[in-house]
Design an enzyme around this catalytic site. Sequence first.
Site, mmCIF file in Angstrom:
data_model
loop_
_atom_site.group_PDB
_atom_site.id
_atom_site.type_symbol
_atom_site.label_atom_id
_atom_site.label_comp_id
_atom_site.label_asym_id
_atom_site.label_seq_id
_atom_site.Cartn_x
_atom_site.Cartn_y
_atom_site.Cartn_z
ATOM 1 N N SER A 196 0.814 -1.221 0.000
ATOM 2 C CA SER A 196 0.000 0.000 0.000
ATOM 3 C C SER A 196 0.845 1.268 0.000
ATOM 4 C CB SER A 196 -0.937 0.006 1.209
ATOM 5 O OG SER A 196 -0.201 -0.110 2.422
ATOM 6 N N HIS A 201 0.228 5.539 6.798
ATOM 7 C CA HIS A 201 0.466 5.749 5.368
ATOM 8 C C HIS A 201 0.742 7.219 5.077
ATOM 9 C CE1 HIS A 201 -1.832 1.949 5.414
ATOM 10 N NE2 HIS A 201 -1.091 1.644 4.349
ATOM 11 N N GLY A 257 -1.954 -4.317 1.195
ATOM 12 C CA GLY A 257 -2.061 -5.528 2.001
ATOM 13 C C GLY A 257 -1.125 -6.637 1.593
ATOM 14 N N ASP A 304 -4.632 7.495 9.649
ATOM 15 C CA ASP A 304 -4.309 6.199 10.263
ATOM 16 C C ASP A 304 -2.921 6.196 10.908
ATOM 17 O OD1 ASP A 304 -2.529 6.022 8.131
ATOM 18 O OD2 ASP A 304 -3.568 4.381 7.128
ATOM 19 N N ASN A 337 3.935 -5.516 5.676
ATOM 20 C CA ASN A 337 2.778 -6.285 6.140
ATOM 21 C C ASN A 337 3.191 -7.592 6.804
ATOM 22 O OD1 ASN A 337 0.533 -4.557 5.355
ATOM 23 N ND2 ASN A 337 1.147 -4.989 3.248
#
Length: 208
Positions: free
Chosen positions: A31, A180, A68, A177, A96
């Site tokens: 991502s 990112h 992801g 979040d 991840n």
Amino acid sequence: MSSAIVLVLLLTFSARPAWAEVFNIVGFGDSLMAGYQLAPGEAFPEKLEAALRDSGSDVTVANAGVSGDTTSGGLSRLDWSVPEGTDLVILELGANDMLRGLSPTTTEKNLDEMLTRLRERDIDVLLVGMYAAPNLGPDYQEAFNAIYPRLAEKHGLPLVPFFLDGVAANASLLLEDGMHPNAKGVDLMVERMLPAVDALVEGEKPEM
């Protein structure tokens, strides 16, 4: 002025001949590469392409980021995600794996296999690293953080130690979040990586 003289001038003053092929780059990652929750044109590959073109390089930077994605997922899609004619892959995977607490041994094995396959295809690679989160404990941190320098040395590759260098933990450069990058964060990431990528485009060894 004759056409022959014009041709000589072009060869003399152009770093790349006018008929040189476009240099094709693939940004292969998760991502962070894909541009999670960013507007069109704001992801890292798109902004990197714009910056390289502004500096005079005739390049394309394809976005092969999948939100992801783990190193296992990357390994399974590597061959069809990196087409023939690719000159350089910016390989950014592992975050991840870390967030899921997967074994660093497995992460390293998957990345090692990807690097081997790309080098067998005579594709240059810029390896992009990630750091483990502190809450995973010192043992996991030590094991995970050592993956990227070790692989860069093994394969003789340039390494960007941390993709989010200068962006992580800076709320003004992150989405809500806290993980990112926002558009400004991507700008900083591109700015910091541009010299290394530009050197590779020109066939030079980047100063890391």
